[in-house]
Motif scaffolding. Structure first.
Motif, PDB file in Angstrom:
ATOM      1  N   GLN A  29       0.962  -1.131   0.008  1.00 14.10           N
ATOM      2  CA  GLN A  29       0.011  -0.011  -0.007  1.00 14.10           C
ATOM      3  C   GLN A  29       0.845   1.223  -0.109  1.00 14.10           C
ATOM      4  O   GLN A  29       1.897   1.228   0.416  1.00 14.10           O
ATOM      5  N   ARG A  30       0.302   2.480  -0.399  1.00 17.24           N
ATOM      6  CA  ARG A  30       0.984   3.422  -0.610  1.00 17.24           C
ATOM      7  C   ARG A  30       1.031   4.103   1.136  1.00 17.24           C
ATOM      8  O   ARG A  30       0.060   3.968   1.852  1.00 17.24           O
ATOM      9  N   ASN A  31       2.185   4.349   1.736  1.00 20.72           N
ATOM     10  CA  ASN A  31       2.251   4.857   2.979  1.00 20.72           C
ATOM     11  C   ASN A  31       3.345   6.224   3.059  1.00 20.72           C
ATOM     12  O   ASN A  31       3.791   6.260   2.080  1.00 20.72           O
ATOM     13  N   SER A  32       3.748   6.406   4.266  1.00 13.50           N
ATOM     14  CA  SER A  32       4.499   7.824   4.517  1.00 13.50           C
ATOM     15  C   SER A  32       5.808   7.389   3.927  1.00 13.50           C
ATOM     16  O   SER A  32       6.576   8.297   3.231  1.00 13.50           O
ATOM     17  N   LEU A  33       6.302   6.310   4.141  1.00 14.40           N
ATOM     18  CA  LEU A  33       7.769   5.999   3.782  1.00 14.40           C
ATOM     19  C   LEU A  33       7.893   5.942   2.245  1.00 14.40           C
ATOM     20  O   LEU A  33       8.891   6.549   1.618  1.00 14.40           O
ATOM     21  N   VAL A  34       6.955   5.243   1.479  1.00 20.73           N
ATOM     22  CA  VAL A  34       6.736   5.186   0.108  1.00 20.73           C
ATOM     23  C   VAL A  34       6.688   6.691  -0.459  1.00 20.73           C
ATOM     24  O   VAL A  34       7.691   7.177  -1.432  1.00 20.73           O
ATOM     25  N   GLU A  35       6.018   7.645   0.283  1.00 23.93           N
ATOM     26  CA  GLU A  35       5.675   8.914  -0.229  1.00 23.93           C
ATOM     27  C   GLU A  35       6.966   9.784  -0.260  1.00 23.93           C
ATOM     28  O   GLU A  35       7.417  10.319  -1.057  1.00 23.93           O
ATOM     29  N   GLN A  36       7.672   9.411   0.908  1.00 31.79           N
ATOM     30  CA  GLN A  36       8.976  10.182   1.478  1.00 31.79           C
ATOM     31  C   GLN A  36      10.024   9.707   0.266  1.00 31.79           C
ATOM     32  O   GLN A  36      10.629  10.522  -0.150  1.00 31.79           O
ATOM     33  N   ILE A  37      10.137   8.320  -0.048  1.00 29.76           N
ATOM     34  CA  ILE A  37      11.278   7.984  -0.985  1.00 29.76           C
ATOM     35  C   ILE A  37      10.910   8.593  -2.589  1.00 29.76           C
ATOM     36  O   ILE A  37      11.956   8.957  -2.876  1.00 29.76           O
ATOM     37  N   GLU A  38       9.755   8.574  -2.820  1.00 27.25           N
ATOM     38  CA  GLU A  38       9.154   9.212  -3.921  1.00 27.25           C
ATOM     39  C   GLU A  38       9.534  10.626  -4.130  1.00 27.25           C
ATOM     40  O   GLU A  38      10.155  11.014  -5.110  1.00 27.25           O
ATOM     41  N   SER A  39       9.314  11.196  -3.103  1.00 24.78           N
ATOM     42  CA  SER A  39       9.525  12.714  -3.065  1.00 24.78           C
ATOM     43  C   SER A  39      10.984  12.823  -3.018  1.00 24.78           C
ATOM     44  O   SER A  39      11.565  13.871  -3.896  1.00 24.78           O
ATOM     45  N   LEU A  40      11.782  12.028  -2.294  1.00 22.12           N
ATOM     46  CA  LEU A  40      13.406  12.427  -2.446  1.00 22.12           C
ATOM     47  C   LEU A  40      13.813  12.106  -3.779  1.00 22.12           C
ATOM     48  O   LEU A  40      14.580  12.638  -4.381  1.00 22.12           O
ATOM     49  N   VAL A  41      13.457  10.999  -4.280  1.00 22.39           N
ATOM     50  CA  VAL A  41      13.977  10.370  -5.977  1.00 22.39           C
ATOM     51  C   VAL A  41      13.423  11.544  -6.959  1.00 22.39           C
ATOM     52  O   VAL A  41      14.122  12.232  -7.523  1.00 22.39           O
ATOM     53  N   ASN A  42      12.061  12.165  -6.642  1.00 19.29           N
ATOM     54  CA  ASN A  42      11.553  13.320  -7.764  1.00 19.29           C
ATOM     55  C   ASN A  42      12.563  14.625  -7.438  1.00 19.29           C
ATOM     56  O   ASN A  42      12.672  15.239  -8.294  1.00 19.29           O
ATOM     57  N   SER A  43      13.026  14.720  -6.159  1.00 14.49           N
ATOM     58  CA  SER A  43      13.287  16.115  -6.041  1.00 14.49           C
ATOM     59  C   SER A  43      15.035  16.057  -6.444  1.00 14.49           C
ATOM     60  O   SER A  43      15.629  17.149  -6.605  1.00 14.49           O
ATOM     61  N   GLN A  44      15.574  14.959  -6.493  1.00 12.27           N
ATOM     62  CA  GLN A  44      16.997  14.822  -6.903  1.00 12.27           C
ATOM     63  C   GLN A  44      16.976  15.117  -8.466  1.00 12.27           C
ATOM     64  O   GLN A  44      18.007  15.574  -8.890  1.00 12.27           O
ATOM     65  N   GLU A  45      15.970  14.783  -9.215  1.00 18.24           N
ATOM     66  CA  GLU A  45      15.878  15.181 -10.740  1.00 18.24           C
ATOM     67  C   GLU A  45      15.821  16.562 -10.984  1.00 18.24           C
ATOM     68  O   GLU A  45      16.104  16.747 -11.909  1.00 18.24           O
ATOM     69  N   ILE A  46      15.249  17.291 -10.057  1.00 15.81           N
ATOM     70  CA  ILE A  46      14.970  18.727 -10.401  1.00 15.81           C
ATOM     71  C   ILE A  46      15.798  19.310  -9.701  1.00 15.81           C
ATOM     72  O   ILE A  46      16.213  19.442  -8.623  1.00 15.81           O
ATOM     73  N   GLU A  47      16.646  20.507 -10.425  1.00 16.39           N
ATOM     74  CA  GLU A  47      17.550  21.544  -9.909  1.00 16.39           C
ATOM     75  C   GLU A  47      17.025  22.721 -10.274  1.00 16.39           C
ATOM     76  O   GLU A  47      16.637  23.088 -11.303  1.00 16.39           O
ATOM     77  N   ILE A  48      16.598  23.526  -9.045  1.00 18.24           N
ATOM     78  CA  ILE A  48      16.091  24.952  -9.100  1.00 18.24           C
ATOM     79  C   ILE A  48      17.224  25.838  -8.894  1.00 18.24           C
ATOM     80  O   ILE A  48      17.393  25.630  -7.627  1.00 18.24           O
ATOM     81  N   THR A  49      17.352  26.659  -9.419  1.00 22.69           N
ATOM     82  CA  THR A  49      18.524  27.874  -9.542  1.00 22.69           C
ATOM     83  C   THR A  49      17.695  29.085  -9.316  1.00 22.69           C
ATOM     84  O   THR A  49      16.839  29.442  -9.974  1.00 22.69           O
ATOM     85  N   GLY A  50      18.020  29.570  -7.959  1.00 22.78           N
ATOM     86  CA  GLY A  50      17.445  30.868  -7.687  1.00 22.78           C
ATOM     87  C   GLY A  50      18.369  32.087  -7.898  1.00 22.78           C
ATOM     88  O   GLY A  50      19.666  31.827  -7.519  1.00 22.78           O
ATOM     89  N   TYR A  51      18.093  33.356  -8.079  1.00 16.69           N
ATOM     90  CA  TYR A  51      18.903  34.266  -8.210  1.00 16.69           C
ATOM     91  C   TYR A  51      18.530  35.567  -7.081  1.00 16.69           C
ATOM     92  O   TYR A  51      17.194  35.819  -7.127  1.00 16.69           O
ATOM     93  N   LYS A  52      19.310  36.209  -6.545  1.00 14.18           N
ATOM     94  CA  LYS A  52      18.975  37.186  -5.499  1.00 14.18           C
ATOM     95  C   LYS A  52      20.439  38.292  -5.802  1.00 14.18           C
ATOM     96  O   LYS A  52      21.265  37.848  -5.123  1.00 14.18           O
ATOM     97  N   GLU A  53      20.066  39.234  -6.057  1.00 15.79           N
ATOM     98  CA  GLU A  53      20.914  40.450  -6.404  1.00 15.79           C
ATOM     99  C   GLU A  53      22.050  39.642  -7.102  1.00 15.79           C
ATOM    100  O   GLU A  53      21.997  39.209  -8.182  1.00 15.79           O
ATOM    101  N   GLN A  54      23.297  39.443  -6.690  1.00 15.44           N
ATOM    102  CA  GLN A  54      24.424  39.056  -7.353  1.00 15.44           C
ATOM    103  C   GLN A  54      24.527  37.755  -7.043  1.00 15.44           C
ATOM    104  O   GLN A  54      25.727  37.019  -7.360  1.00 15.44           O
ATOM    105  N   GLU A  55      23.902  36.872  -6.316  1.00 17.66           N
ATOM    106  CA  GLU A  55      23.914  35.591  -5.696  1.00 17.66           C
ATOM    107  C   GLU A  55      23.268  34.553  -6.593  1.00 17.66           C
ATOM    108  O   GLU A  55      21.976  34.982  -6.978  1.00 17.66           O
ATOM    109  N   THR A  56      23.876  33.655  -6.910  1.00 17.39           N
ATOM    110  CA  THR A  56      23.246  32.286  -7.379  1.00 17.39           C
ATOM    111  C   THR A  56      23.125  31.269  -6.135  1.00 17.39           C
ATOM    112  O   THR A  56      24.284  30.938  -5.943  1.00 17.39           O
ATOM    113  N   VAL A  57      21.805  30.652  -6.077  1.00 15.57           N
ATOM    114  CA  VAL A  57      21.774  29.732  -5.022  1.00 15.57           C
ATOM    115  C   VAL A  57      21.021  28.578  -5.801  1.00 15.57           C
ATOM    116  O   VAL A  57      19.896  28.628  -6.542  1.00 15.57           O
ATOM    117  N   LYS A  58      21.643  27.225  -5.528  1.00 15.89           N
ATOM    118  CA  LYS A  58      20.652  26.011  -5.639  1.00 15.89           C
ATOM    119  C   LYS A  58      19.692  25.861  -4.616  1.00 15.89           C
ATOM    120  O   LYS A  58      20.076  25.781  -3.365  1.00 15.89           O
TER     121      LYS A  58
END
Length: 172
Positions: A29-58
């Motif tokens: 069944q789908r449970n919190s651990l499965v959701e957490q693993i899925e979220s971790l795997v999905n977040s590893q694929e996505i890189e979001i870069t943010g910019y603030k003034e002269q700073e670049t941040v992952k």
């Protein structure tokens, strides 16, 4: 690793340079651990870069409350900061994991970071995030937002930091 009720969960890792990298989870069944693993795997694929003034941040997706569009510019809002993003909202919507839901034409929200919804007499629904940012849910997106929240409620999600997951913990 153990799931609900102390049932053991097997973990297998295969190293094969000729095979596409993927994570497959077999669960009763789908449970919190499965959701957490899925979220971790999905977040590893996505890189979001943010910019603030002269700073670049992952940016870490778990720290982002929402993405908003103001004056034709896209921003990621965290608890205390605001970062400019070079991606468009439709591009983010395609890439982000399921806990990010389009609330209206100019906002994609992280449902894990929503503090409350407020319904008005006119039928509109406003949303307040834990960082204090407020926006509204469009009528067009209302059903989708409701379904996303029901999925979370139905799976009785509790989110864990995987670094702290104990093989002896009860994840019910």
């Amino acid at each position: 690793m153990f799931l609900q009720g102390g049932i053991p969960m097997k973990c297998k890792v295969f190293i094969d340079k000729n095979h596409e990298e993927e994570v497959v989870i077999y669960s009763h069944q789908r449970n919190s651990l499965v959701e957490q693993i899925e979220s971790l795997v999905n977040s590893q694929e996505i890189e979001i870069t943010g910019y603030k003034e002269q700073e670049t941040v992952k940016l870490d997706l778990s720290e982002i409350f929402c993405f908003i569009c103001e004056e034709n510019k896209i921003y990621a809002l965290t608890e205390k900061e605001r970062f400019k993003i070079k991606l468009r909202l439709y591009q983010l919507e395609e890439k982000l994991p399921r806990n990010f839901v389009k609330l209206n034409q100019s906002c994609i929200g992280n449902v894990k970071k929503i503090q409350r919804f407020n319904a008005s007499f006119g039928g509109s629904l406003s949303v307040e995030f834990k960082n204090g940012y407020k926006d509204y849910v469009s009528r067009r997106q209302l059903k989708i937002v409701k379904e996303a929240l029901e999925k979370i409620k139905a799976t009785n999600l509790k989110f864990y930091d995987l670094k702290e997951v104990s093989p002896f913990a009860d994840y019910s």
